[in-house]
Design an enzyme around this catalytic site. Structure first.
Site, PDB file in Angstrom:
ATOM      1  N   ASP A 180       0.790  -1.183   0.056  1.00 17.35           N
ATOM      2  CA  ASP A 180       0.013   0.145   0.053  1.00 17.35           C
ATOM      3  C   ASP A 180       1.028   1.305   0.086  1.00 17.35           C
ATOM      4  OD1 ASP A 180      -1.973  -1.872   0.041  1.00 17.35           O
ATOM      5  OD2 ASP A 180      -2.693  -1.019   2.081  1.00 17.35           O
TER       6      ASP A 180
ATOM      7  N   GLU B 224       3.759   1.810  -1.256  1.00  8.89           N
ATOM      8  CA  GLU B 224       4.402   2.027  -2.644  1.00  8.89           C
ATOM      9  C   GLU B 224       3.089   2.779  -3.579  1.00  8.89           C
ATOM     10  OE1 GLU B 224       7.367   1.609  -3.444  1.00  8.89           O
ATOM     11  OE2 GLU B 224       6.996   2.150  -5.567  1.00  8.89           O
ATOM     12  N   TYR B 225       1.915   2.052  -3.547  1.00  2.81           N
ATOM     13  CA  TYR B 225       0.778   2.833  -4.050  1.00  2.81           C
ATOM     14  C   TYR B 225       0.524   4.199  -3.817  1.00  2.81           C
ATOM     15  CZ  TYR B 225      -3.689   3.160  -6.039  1.00  2.81           C
ATOM     16  OH  TYR B 225      -4.844   3.790  -6.805  1.00  2.81           O
TER      17      TYR B 225
ATOM     18  N   LEU C 239     -36.321  -9.004 -13.783  1.00  2.00           N
ATOM     19  CA  LEU C 239     -36.442 -10.417 -13.915  1.00  2.00           C
ATOM     20  C   LEU C 239     -37.824 -10.877 -13.184  1.00  2.00           C
ATOM     21  CD1 LEU C 239     -32.859 -11.214 -12.712  1.00  2.00           C
ATOM     22  CD2 LEU C 239     -33.647 -11.414 -15.110  1.00  2.00           C
TER      23      LEU C 239
ATOM     24  N   GLU D 285     -25.931 -17.274 -12.059  1.00  5.09           N
ATOM     25  CA  GLU D 285     -25.485 -16.354 -11.516  1.00  5.09           C
ATOM     26  C   GLU D 285     -25.741 -15.828 -10.178  1.00  5.09           C
ATOM     27  OE1 GLU D 285     -25.492 -13.002 -14.074  1.00  5.09           O
ATOM     28  OE2 GLU D 285     -24.632 -14.060 -15.960  1.00  5.09           O
TER      29      GLU D 285
ATOM     30  N   LYS E 246     -27.316 -13.780  -7.540  1.00  5.96           N
ATOM     31  CA  LYS E 246     -28.305 -12.472  -7.570  1.00  5.96           C
ATOM     32  C   LYS E 246     -27.744 -11.699  -6.528  1.00  5.96           C
ATOM     33  CE  LYS E 246     -32.944 -10.935  -8.515  1.00  5.96           C
ATOM     34  NZ  LYS E 246     -32.886  -9.843  -7.780  1.00  5.96           N
TER      35      LYS E 246
ATOM     36  N   LYS F 290     -29.837 -17.904 -16.786  1.00 10.99           N
ATOM     37  CA  LYS F 290     -29.713 -17.047 -18.167  1.00 10.99           C
ATOM     38  C   LYS F 290     -29.673 -18.088 -18.974  1.00 10.99           C
ATOM     39  CE  LYS F 290     -28.243 -12.596 -16.086  1.00 10.99           C
ATOM     40  NZ  LYS F 290     -27.045 -11.918 -15.833  1.00 10.99           N
TER      41      LYS F 290
HETATM   42  S1  IVH Z   1     -29.682  -9.597 -15.018  1.00 13.83           S
HETATM   43  C1  IVH Z   1     -32.780  -8.546 -18.133  1.00 13.83           C
HETATM   44  N1  IVH Z   1     -27.924 -10.596 -13.239  1.00 13.83           N
HETATM   45  O1  IVH Z   1     -31.673  -8.314  -9.841  1.00 13.83           O
HETATM   46  C2  IVH Z   1     -31.955  -8.813 -16.989  1.00 13.83           C
HETATM   47  N2  IVH Z   1     -29.668  -9.024 -12.592  1.00 13.83           N
HETATM   48  O2  IVH Z   1     -34.824  -8.214 -10.510  1.00 13.83           O
HETATM   49  C3  IVH Z   1     -31.684  -7.858 -16.010  1.00 13.83           C
HETATM   50  N3  IVH Z   1     -29.462  -8.445 -10.102  1.00 13.83           N
HETATM   51  O3  IVH Z   1     -32.191  -4.895 -11.354  1.00 13.83           O
HETATM   52  C4  IVH Z   1     -30.735  -8.173 -14.758  1.00 13.83           C
HETATM   53  N4  IVH Z   1     -27.740  -9.813  -9.554  1.00 13.83           N
HETATM   54  O4  IVH Z   1     -30.130  -5.366 -10.047  1.00 13.83           O
HETATM   55  C5  IVH Z   1     -29.058  -9.857 -13.391  1.00 13.83           C
HETATM   56  N5  IVH Z   1     -26.448 -11.438 -11.972  1.00 13.83           N
HETATM   57  C6  IVH Z   1     -27.463 -10.733 -12.236  1.00 13.83           C
HETATM   58  C7  IVH Z   1     -27.907  -9.994 -11.097  1.00 13.83           C
HETATM   59  C8  IVH Z   1     -29.044  -9.128 -11.231  1.00 13.83           C
HETATM   60  C9  IVH Z   1     -28.499  -9.133  -9.342  1.00 13.83           C
HETATM   61  C10 IVH Z   1     -30.697  -7.355  -9.938  1.00 13.83           C
HETATM   62  C11 IVH Z   1     -30.535  -6.324 -10.773  1.00 13.83           C
HETATM   63  C12 IVH Z   1     -31.655  -6.334 -11.335  1.00 13.83           C
HETATM   64  C13 IVH Z   1     -32.734  -7.058 -10.575  1.00 13.83           C
HETATM   65  C14 IVH Z   1     -33.717  -7.865 -11.163  1.00 13.83           C
END
Ligand code: IVH
Length: 678
Positions: free
Chosen positions: A36, A38-39, A86, A117, A119, A294
């Site tokens: 740190d 050095e940064y 979603l 992924e 959420k 997805k």
């Molecule tokens: S995709 C069209 N991926 O969840 C697809 N959303 O209810 C839109 N979120 O507003 C979102 N992790 O804030 C996506 N890996 C993820 C996410 C994610 C969190 C949230 C995002 C969005 C909400 C949708």
């Protein structure tokens, strides 16, 4: 601009790109490559050059990440592509339905590949990069228009101000979640609470509140992170075939993507990913509220399209909530091992964070006042990770007319002694330290410890058993134990029983300071006990002194004096002292000597090497009795160094500084001279 020397211009460029590289290693890859310090040196060098040559200013400079005191605009911006939300699957069946619809629409029999992924529980943001430079950042807003938060977003270290690598299209839009990791959230709340400011209910609110700051200098101090989860480009020829690969691309451009992300072939595999992530949930350094599935192939996504406000190619599967509402039905007060009295809310049982919660700590009265919690209140309970359940917020609108305020009781619910709260301390305490059953084990452990009465063989486990078996209730009971009683305990042989009885016997005539320290009065450590003993000479004098008199002793301030007074004021503690006397414990009186009269008053001594006839602690104690302070390191101010066998660097330093040095015999002679026998 033109009169900036070329080498300066070059240096600024180098510093900027090096600093951004290290930002990337540290905040995106979690892989720091320089110290740190050095940064910081490079950062300061860049700051100085930018101040000296204002013509070199750049919005992309890492120095800009500290924010600015100008108000963030927050003007509204229209999203180029709407930011959709979603759909949710609330059960396994709903997820299977989703998968069936996907396959039907696509007309595929085989399984479809999904990307799973976490959420993240934060806020969605959209970032525009034109010719590789961050030009606009916006919140989701209503999905069509959001707010411009560019100034605040620039302060987040994991947001690239400039795309890394090359070959990116003229306009790139990256979307992702801004969130606050748990550790940062806890720290921020602790800091806010300390400053008497309102704390945040959860990391999500903290992230939202931090992004909404008018001054980006404030945002800059908040531990926010960005994780990218999608991208859109103007030049579609650069698009790979899958969502997965597009995120790899985004990663190469310098963004953090979620390391928990994985591919799953078919819906059953998605369900497995759900369970696996759920198991991991509590151990992740940030909060997630579910998993997003997805469809991986981008041509499939295209074909599936959107319905109303959500894509047909993605769905969220939520985890159980970590926050719920319930009612405070009562408040009880618990007494801890050290006497701290803690209010605990009895709650109408509620299922939160995967368990049924029926009580939650309220910590102390300050916290109750901060929350403005009443009995009967409806409250938010939060249980996240393996953290104990917390009352995070009261819902004032739901307060019933008969809601009762919470009062600290005057007497300990366990032993009836006074509860005292010394001014300036948040914690209230039971003052019956020697007697209170809640504090029994701790009191005995401390009493027997090496620096107190030094009763060898009376360890934590044995104390546990003696108290649990009802053989010892107060320290006075120790002196009534018989060898026969001890030998009857599990794992105690005849020999150890004899030894223990002998050790207890040896503690019958302690030095006054040891005894005083052994009583376990709060804030009365070894040094304070010594100072009190030599100032007052007898326990009676100490126990009879008022707070002002006590404060005449060096190192005794109002808080310590308050603790001493409240200890001796408790009838139960006095009873235990009488019992100790009756059991044959007689603490020695000490010659009263004013501090100024002590022969070594004001001097600092250092002990080094091994002494043959006495331990370091014994030597230290005697030197302190003569008024000296005993320090661990040698300096010019050291009055004398006592050098035992194989003294090393401290002796060398003493000689180098020309300090007084005594050998062991010299020390013994000194003690003798002042009437301290071995
Ligand atoms: S995709 C069209 N991926 O969840 C697809 N959303 O209810 C839109 N979120 O507003 C979102 N992790 O804030 C996506 N890996 C993820 C996410 C994610 C969190 C949230 C995002 C969005 C909400 C949708």
């Amino acid at each position: 601009m033109t009169n900036v020397p070329q080498d300066i211009r070059q240096r600024v460029e180098t510093l900027r790109s090096t600093l951004e590289d290290h930002n990337h290693f540290y905040y995106v890859l979690d892989d720091p490559r320089i110290p740190d310090a050095e940064y910081d040196r490079m950062f300061r060098e860049l700051q100085k050059l930018e101040a000296d040559y204002p013509g070199l200013a750049s919005e992309q400079s890492p120095t800009r990440r500290v924010g600015s005191s100008a108000d963030t605009s927050f003007h509204s911006v229209t999203h180029r592509l709407p930011m959709l939300s979603l759909d949710n699957a609330f059960s396994e069946d709903e997820l299977r339905d989703f998968d069936r619809r996907v396959r039907e629409r696509l007309g595929v029999d085989a399984s479809v590949e999904y990307v799973c992924e976490p959420k993240l529980d934060g806020l969605a943001v959209s970032l525009h990069y034109e010719h590789g430079l961050l030009t606009r950042a916006a919140t989701r807003g209503d999905g069509y228009t959001g707010e411009d938060i560019t100034a605040n977003i620039r302060t987040i270290p994991s947001v690239p101000l400039k795309l890394r690598g090359s070959g990116y299209p003229d306009l790139v839009e990256v979307r992702g979640e801004v969130y606050m990791p748990r550790a940062g959230f806890e720290k921020l709340n602790a800091r806010l609470a300390e400053q008497g400011e309102k704390t945040f209910v959860n990391p999500r609110n903290a992230a939202a509140g931090s992004l909404r700051q008018k001054k980006s200098t404030v945002t800059a101090k908040r531990p926010l992170e960005l994780c990218a989860y999608s991208m859109a480009v103007t030049d579609e020829s650069v698009l790979p075939e899958t969502h997965w690969d597009s995120l790899q691309q985004v990663r190469e451009w310098g963004f953090r993507i979620n390391p928990e992300m994985r591919k799953a072939e078919g819906v059953e595999s998605c369900l497995e990913a759900y369970s696996a992530l759920m198991l991991k949930r509590d151990s992740l350094p940030y909060e997630i509220d579910g998993i997003v599935f997805k469809v991986n192939r981008l041509d499939f996504q295209q074909a599936l399209g959107f319905v109303s406000r959500a894509p047909r190619w993605a769905i969220a599967h939520k985890f159980p909530a970590q926050e719920e509402l319930t009612v405070i039905e009562g408040v009880e007060f618990q007494v801890g091992r050290t006497g701290a009295v803690t209010p605990v809310a009895r709650l109408k049982p509620v299922f939160v964070g995967g368990v049924t919660v029926s009580n939650a700590t309220l910590h102390n009265m300050d916290e109750i006042r901060r929350l403005d919690a009443h009995i009967g209140d409806t409250v938010f309970i939060r249980r996240a990770g393996d953290v104990i359940p917390q009352v995070v917020k009261v819902v004032p609108d739901k307060r019933p007319d008969n809601a009762a305020t919470v009062e600290m009781p005057e007497h300990c619910p366990v032993c009836g002694s006074d509860i005292v709260q010394i001014e300036g301390e948040a914690v209230a305490r039971c003052s019956g330290g020697l007697y209170c059953p809640a504090q029994r084990k701790e009191a005995i452990r401390h009493y027997a410890s090496r620096k107190a009465m030094d009763i060898e063989g009376l360890g934590d486990r044995l104390i546990e058993v003696l108290v649990d078996e009802g053989m010892v209730n107060t320290v006075a009971d120790l002196y009534r134990l018989t060898k026969f009683q001890i030998a009857s305990l599990e794992r105690m042989g005849d020999k150890s029983a004899t030894n223990l009885i002998a050790a207890i016997d040896r503690s019958r005539e302690p030095a006054l300071w040891r005894f005083l320290y052994a009583l376990g009065i709060r804030e009365v450590g070894e040094a304070t006990a010594k100072a009190l003993a030599s100032y007052f000479g007898t326990l009676e004098a100490i126990s009879g002194a008022d707070e002002d008199t006590l404060q005449a002793v060096p190192d005794v301030g109002p808080i310590v004096a308050g603790h001493i007074r409240s200890f001796f004021d408790q009838p139960h503690n006095q009873e235990t002292l009488s019992e100790l006397k009756a059991a044959g414990v007689s603490w020695q009186e000490e010659e009263v000597r004013s501090i100024e009269e002590a022969p070594l008053n004001g001097q600092t001594w250092v002990l080094t090497g091994t002494l043959a006839t006495l331990t370091r602690d014994q030597a230290k104690e005697k030197l302190e009795q003569l008024g000296a302070k005993v320090a661990g390191s040698v300096s010019r101010k050291t009055a004398c160094v006592v050098a035992g066998e194989s003294a090393g660097s401290k002796l060398a330093k003493a000689e180098q500084l020309g300090l007084n040095v005594l050998d062991e015999q010299g020390l013994l002679d000194l003690f003798q001279e002042h009437g301290l026998q071995n």
